[in-house]
Structure formats: C-alpha cells, structure tokens
Write a protein that holds these residues in place. Sequence first.
Motif, PDB file in Angstrom:
ATOM      1  N   ASN A 246       7.659  12.746   9.883  1.00  0.00           N
ATOM      2  CA  ASN A 246       8.751  12.914   8.936  1.00  0.00           C
ATOM      3  C   ASN A 246       8.127  13.472   7.657  1.00  0.00           C
ATOM      4  OD1 ASN A 246      10.721  12.661   6.987  1.00  0.00           O
ATOM      5  ND2 ASN A 246      11.322  10.584   7.564  1.00  0.00           N
TER       6      ASN A 246
ATOM      7  N   GLN B  16      10.972  17.653  -3.111  1.00  0.00           N
ATOM      8  CA  GLN B  16       9.543  17.599  -2.785  1.00  0.00           C
ATOM      9  C   GLN B  16       8.881  18.943  -3.048  1.00  0.00           C
ATOM     10  OE1 GLN B  16       9.951  15.822   1.338  1.00  0.00           O
ATOM     11  NE2 GLN B  16       7.820  15.303   0.919  1.00  0.00           N
TER      12      GLN B  16
ATOM     13  N   ARG C  43      11.391  20.587  11.079  1.00  0.00           N
ATOM     14  CA  ARG C  43      11.377  19.441  10.167  1.00  0.00           C
ATOM     15  C   ARG C  43      11.054  19.943   8.761  1.00  0.00           C
ATOM     16  NH1 ARG C  43       6.719  17.161  11.933  1.00  0.00           N
ATOM     17  NH2 ARG C  43       6.364  18.981  13.236  1.00  0.00           N
TER      18      ARG C  43
ATOM     19  N   LYS D  66      10.648  19.360   4.370  1.00  0.00           N
ATOM     20  CA  LYS D  66      10.561  18.566   3.148  1.00  0.00           C
ATOM     21  C   LYS D  66      11.878  18.720   2.392  1.00  0.00           C
ATOM     22  CE  LYS D  66       5.583  19.342   2.633  1.00  0.00           C
ATOM     23  NZ  LYS D  66       4.521  20.004   1.837  1.00  0.00           N
ATOM     24  N   SER D  67      12.165  17.793   1.518  1.00  0.00           N
ATOM     25  CA  SER D  67      13.363  17.921   0.694  1.00  0.00           C
ATOM     26  C   SER D  67      13.120  18.995  -0.370  1.00  0.00           C
ATOM     27  CB  SER D  67      13.693  16.594   0.019  1.00  0.00           C
ATOM     28  OG  SER D  67      12.731  16.311  -0.994  1.00  0.00           O
TER      29      SER D  67
ATOM     30  N   ASP E  46       9.149  13.845   4.800  1.00  0.00           N
ATOM     31  CA  ASP E  46       9.424  13.089   3.571  1.00  0.00           C
ATOM     32  C   ASP E  46       8.203  12.263   3.172  1.00  0.00           C
ATOM     33  OD1 ASP E  46      11.971  14.070   3.419  1.00  0.00           O
ATOM     34  OD2 ASP E  46      12.938  12.319   4.314  1.00  0.00           O
TER      35      ASP E  46
END
Length: 491
Positions: A147, A199, A193, A195-196, A149
């Motif tokens: 993940n 981020q 996948r 990152k926000s 995050d």
Amino acid sequence: MKILLLYPQYPDSFWSFKHALKFISKKAAVPPLGLITVSALLPQSWQKKLIDMNVTLLKDEYILWADYVFISAMYIQKESVNKVINKCENLNTPMVAGGPLFTQEYKNYPQIDYFVLNEAEITLPIFMTDLSAGKAKRVYKTDMYANLDMTPIPDYHLLDMKKYAFMNVQISRGCPFSCDFCEITTLLGHKVRMKSPNQFIEELNALYKLNWRGSVSIVDDNFIGNKKEIKSAYLPKLKQWMRSHKYPFVFNIQSSINLADDKEMLALMAETGFTSTFIGIETPDEVSLNHCNKVQNENRDLLKSVQEIQKAGLQVSGGFIVGFDSDTPSIFQRQIDFIQKSGIVSAMVGLLNAPKNTLLYQRLCAENRLTKESTGNNTDSSMNFIPKMDYDELMLGYKKIIHSIYASKPYYQRVRQLFLNYKHSYNKQKEINFSLFGAFLKSVYVIGIVNKGRMEYWKLLVWTLVKRPKLFIEAITFAVYGYHFRIVYGL
C-alpha cells in the motif's frame, strides 16, 4: 547501526547519457530512488551513508565503516554487482540485497548474507524486527503488493544533488497492460497502486526545500496507468502547486500511447510543466503487436498519435524492438521510415530479449529456444534466444537501423522534423532553464569543430535560428544527445 547504501555502476549504454552529461558537468542522469526510499524506512537514529558508484568512487573505508552494506541493483548492473560483492566479502562486511536483480535471481548470489526482496514496505520491517531479535532469516519475500500510503518521503538529503541531471519521484506502481516481453507486472502487478496527491506534493516540497530546480523524472512505468485519477486528482493539484511555487520543475514521464487520445489531459499536462514522455512503440507491424499482446498500440495510427502528443507540447522518445517471430526482412526499413517521419529523436532500438518470469520467457523455454540470461541492456546487440529470422540477417538489419537513424545527417533531419511537429509551451516553466552557455561552448568545440559530423551540427543551428529560434536550447541539447548516441553505437 551504521548502514552503507550502495548503488552499483551502470555500463555505458543508451540511457546512461554518459557522454552527454559531460557537457553540463554532471556525473549521472538520475539518483537511486529505491535506495533512498529504503533509507527512509530505516530507523532515523541510524547512521546512513549513500554511495552511488555512478557519481562517487567506492573506497574500502566506506565498507569498513558500515555494520551492513545495503545493495540494490537492476540486471544491467550485474558486472558492477559482482565487483561490489567481492569487495564486501574481502572486507568481511555483511550484505543485505534487494531490488529487481536480486528479487528475480537471489539464488545466484550465495555470497550475500540477507535478501530483502519484492517491495521493501512489506519485507524490510519484518527483516528489521528479526535482525534486532538476533534471528534474521536469509530470504524475505512476499506475494503481496505494498500500500503506497505507507511509502515514506525518500531521503533526498543523502544525495549530492549537483552531480545529477534529474531528480526522480514515483506516484504509482503496477501496469494494467500485459506485454509478453515485459517483467513489470511480474514484479509490481497489474493493479495500479498510487500514492495520494498530498504524498506526492510533500515529496516535491522536500525537493524544493533542498533547493532543487530543474528536471524531475516521474519514474512510474506508466504514468497514465490510472488515467482518470491522474487527470482528476493529481494534475489539478500539481498545476496549482507549480503556479504557487513559480514553476520550479519540469517533468518527464513514461506513458502508453493512448495518452494521445485525451487532448484535454495533454493540454493540462503542458500547462503544468510536463515536457516529454517515453513511449514503448515497439514496432509499426500490427502482426507483431498482436503476437506480443501490445494491445494499447494496436488498431491505431501510431505516427499520428505521436504527432498529437508533440503538437500538445510534449516531446516523445520511444522504444522500438526487432526480432519478433513474425518479423520479416522488410521490418528494418519500416522501422527506419517510421522513426524518421515521427521526429522521435531519442529512439531506443533494441533486439527482442526475454527477461525471466515473463510470458515470452516461459514460451521460449517451452520451445527450447533460450540460450542465456538477458543482459538487461536494450542496446548491446545481444539476444537470449534463437530468433525465427536468420540470426545474421537480423543482426545486419538491426545495424542498418542504428546507422540509418543515428548517423549525423538522418539524426539532425529527425531533430528538424520534431521541431516542425512540436508546439513548444512558452509559459513560466522556461524560467527554470539554467545557463547552458558553458555546454553550448563545449558543443561548438567538440561537435562543431572536432566531430566528423560538424557540418550537420552547424546546419541544424542555422536552420533553428531561422525557422524555430525559440527552440535553440533544444537544438543544442539534441546535438549533445546525438553525440552520445554515436559514441554508444560506435558510429
């Protein structure tokens, strides 16, 4: 703990830009993003030293200083990896290894003490816990995907930034496509996948606070793997950040060709500071595209797609392949014609290879056609399997392509074709261009006086000043790239 983070040396290759970097007094194109991310996952109280052998000489004292040497590498760095391992063995410093090379070939390195494989966000904390308890295992691997995050801001402060031409960042991992010769999905999966956006902005803030100004590579294997999220969530926020910080960076990416289909997104990218993209075009032959499952390139006018991206304000570099089973001798001239018409100046043409754990590797293994392991170097004229086309004919055709696109005259013609296609974006991002006067003077002497292709160099500069004067810096840049490519290919 004292940890030496060690990145082995790259050989001289297409993407090393070794000969071009000398013009701007840089040692390497990009830093080892994986290692400085691993560093950020380690306890902050530990002492860490980074040695990137592409910019710094590895001394015995660095290895002797360390409690552990952490090594990360890709296939192309194998030769340097072996030297590093021998040196660490001789100095009795234990080694911890990870990254793409070791994730796929750890069994070939019995000298290494510990392997932390796959994605470090998952495997490194487990290793650290076991190490502190005195019961560390030799191999840590996982079938799960991280993940993002949980991914920390890389330790950019460990870098000697002035030695690099680019900084690099990552937004996503994984690719939605399934090209049979590509190992990305084996390593990182099909699901994209991410990152926000916050981020990613924090990573840019970190670079900004360290006074980096200039080029930033977003190293995602496909920047638009999740196009909807990039367009709706990332680009608006990034555009706002760039404007508020007076456009400190320009971005280059890797993407699939379907980037050409969204003009609104292309315009937004150009306004934000995106200036170039690398695209795996592979071949203009529909049959070969179908056989290698390059579905994103099928049933479209590839030349027109490239031109759409160029017209939007992004330069296109491209990957091309010969040696598919369905290739006939006509493919060589077709590749030459496509590359010249496209204005793709940096065209990486390689012979097809089958990396481990790809669908292509499995098929060729079943057909008993594999001959050796892939070198990981797309431009060293090597193959690791028996091709369907006569081998000597394939080699001659490959060399014909290289000579026909990188000899001085056709190369500079292609630069002019790009400039005719290309709609340069003249917004505030231009302000980040540092003085290239020294590089220009070096190019005048090395390429314009000493080099055998000097007349074509001068013709390009005069043509650019007359026809596209605002692209003069780009003309010098591409002249320097061409010099590098001619040395790499021995032209």
